[in-house]
Structure formats: structure tokens, C-alpha cells
Design a protein around this motif. Structure first.
Motif: not given
Length: 338
Positions: A118-139
Motif C-alpha cells: 500500500x505504501x509503495x502505491x502511495x509513493x507512486x502517487x496512485x489512488x488508494x480507496x479504503x472502505x471501513x467495515x460496518x458503521x461508526x457506532x460498531x467501533x
């Protein structure tokens, strides 16, 4: 022809494995809780996290170890001891057979050091989309404890889950429904037990994705949403399923809670025990079928008003709206930057 996932999907060596005995422990713990049960999906996730935190976990990287068999046997023996103490009857023969077949399949994927990837992707200026699981109130830390999942589902989970530094997080999109739902036990101040709640459930097809359980439904809760926006640092909002509210004359929005006679606009520490009474404001419904809308020019005035009301309450713009399940029913608003 589809895609060969074993060529495309990468799996982190540091991800923890759910073992057959984890699933048995899940069922045993839930049975022992009786009426105080959390409403777990029964997939063994909670006990797997327990092992992770107590430093006993088995990870995907262990699949590649020459000691794989003995690591598994030690974990299984430890679980069997607990199951015996809980006096829980079970048979994992079939489950274990499936698990070992799954392990064989898993070894065909790219098993990688994901934090470097993931950090290699970022250092190559690639876009990274991360999706959280479930919802905030289940943290586990900031949700409605103890009715939560075992992990951090908030934006900060990107850092601990992917090994990404906090300063690499760019835009934070908060996705929410135009009304409110919850699966399983736990606090839900705006829950409706009447015909309105039934209409929301039917029109929104509200059944749990994993369990098929009927979701509990209610009006939008702006107190909980403001809290979520704050915790996650949300700067863009995405409002889903607005069409589910099409048939109402009046739509309610919870703007504050009454707790022990006191008004508050803050999410309380013990949301699950304190008796929370929602304080509502009413807005006119649009009584129009939104599902045919393809751009915001098509929106009825009352719906535009609802959008503005929610934006103001949450302090962030709504950049995407959905008025149905199809791709062309997802509307990107022109005036709002993505």
C-alpha cells in the motif's frame, strides 16, 4: 468469463485466521450470555479478535510456515480446553474438513506484506480507496459498547488496519442512509416500532447482509451522525436510499437526546443503558417517486430542503445521493466537489 481472483486479490500476511473452533466459541459465548446477547453473526470473528489481542492468534502468513500443522494444533487444543470448561457440545469434523480445503485455496492467492504494498502505491502517487467495515457506532472504542464489533471501524482503522500513516489520509467520505437502521441488539434511540418502521424496512429491503435478519429501522439520528462526522473527520457526505422516504407526509429528524430529563446534543458514554428519548424536528415530505430522478434538477423542492437541512446539521456537503439500487440512480451533485 469473469476474473481469476487468485491473480488479482492480495491477502495480507498479517490478517488473522478464523479457525473452526473460533466459530464454536462464538456460539458458546453467545449461548452463555442468554438474554444479554450481542447478536453476533456467529462467524467466529469475536473470538478471533480475542486471540489476536491476547497474542495467541494464527495469521495468514502462518499458512506458509513449515510449522503450520503444529501452530494449528496448538490453537485448536487451547480452544477445546475453553469449550470444555463452558460445557458446550459440538462437532467440528465437517467444518474442519471445509476449513482445510479453504486453506488450500487461500494459498493460491498473492499472500503479501500489505503495508509495503500500500505504501509503495502511495509513493507512486496512485489512488488508494479504503472502505471501513460496518458503521461508526460498531467501533470497539467509540461505538455503543458493549454492542459493538471487535475492531476499529472508524477512519483511524485505515492507519492500524493498512499500516498507513495518519498524514496520508486524504478525503474522508461518510456514507449514511437518509434514515437509520441497526441489526442485532444495542441502543437505537430513534427506532420505530410502528407502521412507519415497517414501511422503512419493507421499502428499504432491510435485512442483514450476512444473517438475513430483519434490520431495526427508525428516523435519521443527527446526534449520532454528528458524532460520527467528528470521530472520522468526514469532509464529504454520501446519502443513500433517499427514495425509501418517498411516501411520507412528514419526515422526522432527531436533533437532540433527552437523558434523565436533561437535553443534550452529545452522544452519551453509556448509550446502551441510559434511557434516551429522541427530540425531533419535523420536515415536510416530498411525496414524489424519487427513483426516476437522474440529476438534482429533477428533485422536488422538499427533498432539496431535506438535503440542505442535513448538510447544515452535519457541517459537511452531500456530494453523492442514491435514489435506488441501480448505478444510474446514483446521482453526483454538480455543485459539490467530489
Amino acid at each position: 468469463s469473469g476474473h481469476d481472483l487468485t491473480k488479482q486479490l492480495c491477502i495480507s500476511k498479517k490478517a488473522h485466521l478464523i479457525l473452526p473452533t473460533h466459530r464454536m466459541l462464538d456460539a458458546a459465548y453467545e449461548a452463555a450470555k442468554g438474554s444479554a446477547k450481542i447478536g453476533t453473526t456467529g462467524k467466529g470473528i469475536g473470538p478471533t479478535y480475542t486471540d489476536k489481542v491476547s497474542r495467541n492468534g494464527m495469521r495468514v502468513g502462518d499458512l506458509l510456515s513449515p510449522d503450520f500443522e503444529s501452530i494449528y494444533a496448538a490453537a485448536k487444543a487451547r480452544h477445546e480446553k475453553i469449550l470444555k470448561s463452558l460445557d458446550y457440545q459440538y462437532d467440528i469434523a465437517e467444518l474442519e474438513k471445509q476449513w482445510f480445503e479453504a486453506v488450500k485455496y487461500l494459498r493460491r492467492f498473492h499472500i503479501i506484506d500489505s503495508e509495503y504494498f500500500v505504501n509503495d502505491c502511495l509513493s507512486q502517487d496512485k489512488s488508494v480507496l479504503a472502505e471501513g467495515a460496518q458503521g461508526t457506532l460498531l467501533d470497539v472504542d467509540f461505538g455503543s459498547y458493549p454492542f459493538v464489533t471487535s475492531s476499529n471501524t472508524v477512519c483511524a482503522g485505515v492507519c492500524t488496519g493498512l499500516g498507513v500513516a495518519p498524514n496520508r489520509i486524504g478525503e474522508v467520505y461518510g456514507i449514511f442512509k437518509a434514515y437509520c437502521t441497526r441489526v442485532g441488539s444495542g441502543p437505537f434511540p430513534t427506532e420505530l416500532f410502528d407502521a412507519t418502521g415497517d414501511i422503512l424496512g419493507q421499502r428499504g429491503h432491510e435485512f442483514g447482509a450476512v444473517t438475513g435478519r430483519k434490520r431495526r429501522c427508525g428516523w435519521i439520528d443527527l446526534v449520532a451522525l454528528r458524532y460520527a462526522v467528528m470521530i472520522n473527520g468526514v469532509d464529504r457526505l454520501i446519502m443513500m436510499k433517499a427514495d425509501v422516504l418517498d411516501t411520507f407526509d412528514t419526515i422526522k429528524a432527531c436533533v437532540a437526546y433527552k437523558v434523565d430529563g436533561q437535553l443534550t446534543d452529545r452522544f452519551p458514554f453509556d448509550a446502551s443503558i441510559e434511557k434516551i428519548e429522541p427530540v425531533y424536528e419535523e420536515l415536510p415530505g416530498w411525496r414524489t417517486d424519487l427513483s426516476g430522478c437522474r440529476s438534482e434538477e429533477d428533485f422536488p423542492a422538499e427533498f432539496t430542503q431535506y438535503i440542505g437541512y442535513v448538510e447544515q446539521a452535519l457541517g459537511a456537503p452531500i456530494c453523492i445521493l442514491s435514489v435506488g439500487p441501480d448505478r444510474d440512480q446514483t446521482i453526483v451533485r454538480k455543485g459539490v466537489e467530489l
